[in-house]
Design a protein around this motif. Sequence first.
Motif, PDB file in Angstrom:
ATOM      1  N   ARG A  15       0.817  -1.208   0.000  1.00 26.04           N
ATOM      2  CA  ARG A  15       0.000   0.000   0.000  1.00 26.04           C
ATOM      3  C   ARG A  15       0.853   1.263   0.000  1.00 26.04           C
ATOM      4  O   ARG A  15       0.475   2.295  -0.582  1.00 26.04           O
ATOM      5  CB  ARG A  15      -0.948  -0.005   1.208  1.00 26.04           C
ATOM      6  N   GLN A  16       2.019   1.172   0.630  1.00 26.08           N
ATOM      7  CA  GLN A  16       2.883   2.354   0.700  1.00 26.08           C
ATOM      8  C   GLN A  16       3.422   2.752  -0.669  1.00 26.08           C
ATOM      9  O   GLN A  16       3.802   3.910  -0.869  1.00 26.08           O
ATOM     10  CB  GLN A  16       4.055   2.090   1.651  1.00 26.08           C
ATOM     11  N   LEU A  17       3.476   1.804  -1.601  1.00 26.13           N
ATOM     12  CA  LEU A  17       4.006   2.130  -2.931  1.00 26.13           C
ATOM     13  C   LEU A  17       3.131   3.163  -3.628  1.00 26.13           C
ATOM     14  O   LEU A  17       3.631   4.029  -4.346  1.00 26.13           O
ATOM     15  CB  LEU A  17       4.109   0.857  -3.777  1.00 26.13           C
ATOM     16  N   GLU A  18       1.822   3.073  -3.390  1.00 32.29           N
ATOM     17  CA  GLU A  18       0.909   4.059  -3.981  1.00 32.29           C
ATOM     18  C   GLU A  18       1.095   5.425  -3.328  1.00 32.29           C
ATOM     19  O   GLU A  18       0.974   6.465  -3.987  1.00 32.29           O
ATOM     20  CB  GLU A  18      -0.538   3.597  -3.843  1.00 32.29           C
ATOM     21  N   VAL A  19       1.394   5.422  -2.045  1.00 32.72           N
ATOM     22  CA  VAL A  19       1.678   6.682  -1.339  1.00 32.72           C
ATOM     23  C   VAL A  19       2.929   7.320  -1.910  1.00 32.72           C
ATOM     24  O   VAL A  19       2.970   8.534  -2.176  1.00 32.72           O
ATOM     25  CB  VAL A  19       1.855   6.424   0.177  1.00 32.72           C
ATOM     26  N   ILE A  20       3.958   6.502  -2.147  1.00 29.18           N
ATOM     27  CA  ILE A  20       5.210   7.018  -2.710  1.00 29.18           C
ATOM     28  C   ILE A  20       4.958   7.642  -4.081  1.00 29.18           C
ATOM     29  O   ILE A  20       5.417   8.760  -4.368  1.00 29.18           O
ATOM     30  CB  ILE A  20       6.261   5.890  -2.818  1.00 29.18           C
ATOM     31  N   ALA A 276      -6.299   0.001  -1.998  1.00 26.95           N
ATOM     32  CA  ALA A 276      -6.171   0.423  -0.604  1.00 26.95           C
ATOM     33  C   ALA A 276      -5.078   1.477  -0.453  1.00 26.95           C
ATOM     34  O   ALA A 276      -5.219   2.433   0.325  1.00 26.95           O
ATOM     35  CB  ALA A 276      -5.870  -0.785   0.277  1.00 26.95           C
ATOM     36  N   GLY A 277      -3.996   1.307  -1.207  1.00 29.49           N
ATOM     37  CA  GLY A 277      -2.912   2.285  -1.163  1.00 29.49           C
ATOM     38  C   GLY A 277      -3.320   3.620  -1.750  1.00 29.49           C
ATOM     39  O   GLY A 277      -2.943   4.687  -1.249  1.00 29.49           O
ATOM     40  N   GLN A 278      -4.108   3.576  -2.817  1.00 28.76           N
ATOM     41  CA  GLN A 278      -4.580   4.824  -3.433  1.00 28.76           C
ATOM     42  C   GLN A 278      -5.511   5.585  -2.506  1.00 28.76           C
ATOM     43  O   GLN A 278      -5.498   6.825  -2.486  1.00 28.76           O
ATOM     44  CB  GLN A 278      -5.278   4.507  -4.763  1.00 28.76           C
ATOM     45  N   ILE A 279      -6.316   4.858  -1.733  1.00 25.62           N
ATOM     46  CA  ILE A 279      -7.193   5.509  -0.752  1.00 25.62           C
ATOM     47  C   ILE A 279      -6.352   6.288   0.249  1.00 25.62           C
ATOM     48  O   ILE A 279      -6.606   7.471   0.529  1.00 25.62           O
ATOM     49  CB  ILE A 279      -8.058   4.461  -0.030  1.00 25.62           C
ATOM     50  N   ILE A 280      -5.334   5.638   0.795  1.00 25.46           N
ATOM     51  CA  ILE A 280      -4.450   6.291   1.773  1.00 25.46           C
ATOM     52  C   ILE A 280      -3.713   7.451   1.122  1.00 25.46           C
ATOM     53  O   ILE A 280      -3.612   8.544   1.693  1.00 25.46           O
ATOM     54  CB  ILE A 280      -3.456   5.267   2.352  1.00 25.46           C
ATOM     55  N   ALA A 281      -3.182   7.216  -0.078  1.00 25.82           N
ATOM     56  CA  ALA A 281      -2.382   8.238  -0.759  1.00 25.82           C
ATOM     57  C   ALA A 281      -3.203   9.499  -1.038  1.00 25.82           C
ATOM     58  O   ALA A 281      -2.714  10.622  -0.854  1.00 25.82           O
ATOM     59  CB  ALA A 281      -1.833   7.672  -2.071  1.00 25.82           C
ATOM     60  N   ASN A 282      -4.431   9.325  -1.483  1.00 29.38           N
ATOM     61  CA  ASN A 282      -5.269  10.487  -1.818  1.00 29.38           C
ATOM     62  C   ASN A 282      -5.593  11.321  -0.585  1.00 29.38           C
ATOM     63  O   ASN A 282      -5.531  12.556  -0.618  1.00 29.38           O
ATOM     64  CB  ASN A 282      -6.562  10.024  -2.488  1.00 29.38           C
TER      65      ASN A 282
END
Length: 300
Positions: A15-20, A276-282
Amino acid sequence: MLTGKHVAIIGGDARQLEVIRKLIELDAKISLIGFDQLDEGFAGATKVQLDQVDFSTVEAIMLPVSGTSSEGEVETIFSNEKIVLTNDHLKATSKQCTVYSGISNQYLKTIVHSSNRKLVELFERNDVAIYNSIPTMEGTLMMVIQNTDITIHRSNVVIVGFGRVGMSVARAFHGLGANVKVAARESELLARVYEMGFQPIELSLLANEVHNTDVCINTIPAKVLTGNILSKMPTRSLIIDLASKPGGTDFRYAEKRGIKAMLAPGLPGIVAPKTAGQIIANVLSKLLLEEQNTIEEEQK
């Protein structure tokens, strides 16, 4: 844009990869701690070890969804390095540094408070929790299909708790033709259960309503599926516990009775890590941009 804003991303999973990716788009300066075994390269992000970070320039710290352990250890699947976040690390950061985490515990709250920094628990936000209930619901359906020999259609499903996850799960099983009962404490939630076409159960009376249960799904992070309730449940029942560790089920007694009970926190990161990562990232990027705007306004 977040040009020049130094964000330390410490540990985590896919999930962190989408945040990055999102923070790179916004031109942030990113230090990646606990990603030394990650094959994928990110232009604009630097892999470093914890003791190599210049915390004096760090303006935001992003932890995994799980935050830290009670000893401060941060989980990561991209490194074998033991990463422990301490009070000293936070004290060394910029005074305006904010720590972002999915959930928290007493250790993390203590070191953030003692260092006079700000803590944001993303999963306490309604928007994140509601968005996250979608992959959680899909993962729950997957687990039920994989672990039962009956169809969801016409099965007897009991859902314990009617919060953001419980509501999405109840709606999905109902839509597939299951007979859905929902247990909750609050009278207003029971009224909503009734209005949505499910059978409401007062939580205190749950033991009287589980005699024909095929699937029981718990969403309450407290010991609600006690031995007394499990003793009334058929041994063929499947329990999926979605609450955070240690869950709300007496797993020892369930095993003794021969009831299959599975603790399944963090389903979004397992079944749909990209979404899930995109949700956190946005949500994170929105918060960082708001924080940046506030700082710039104060400096004028």
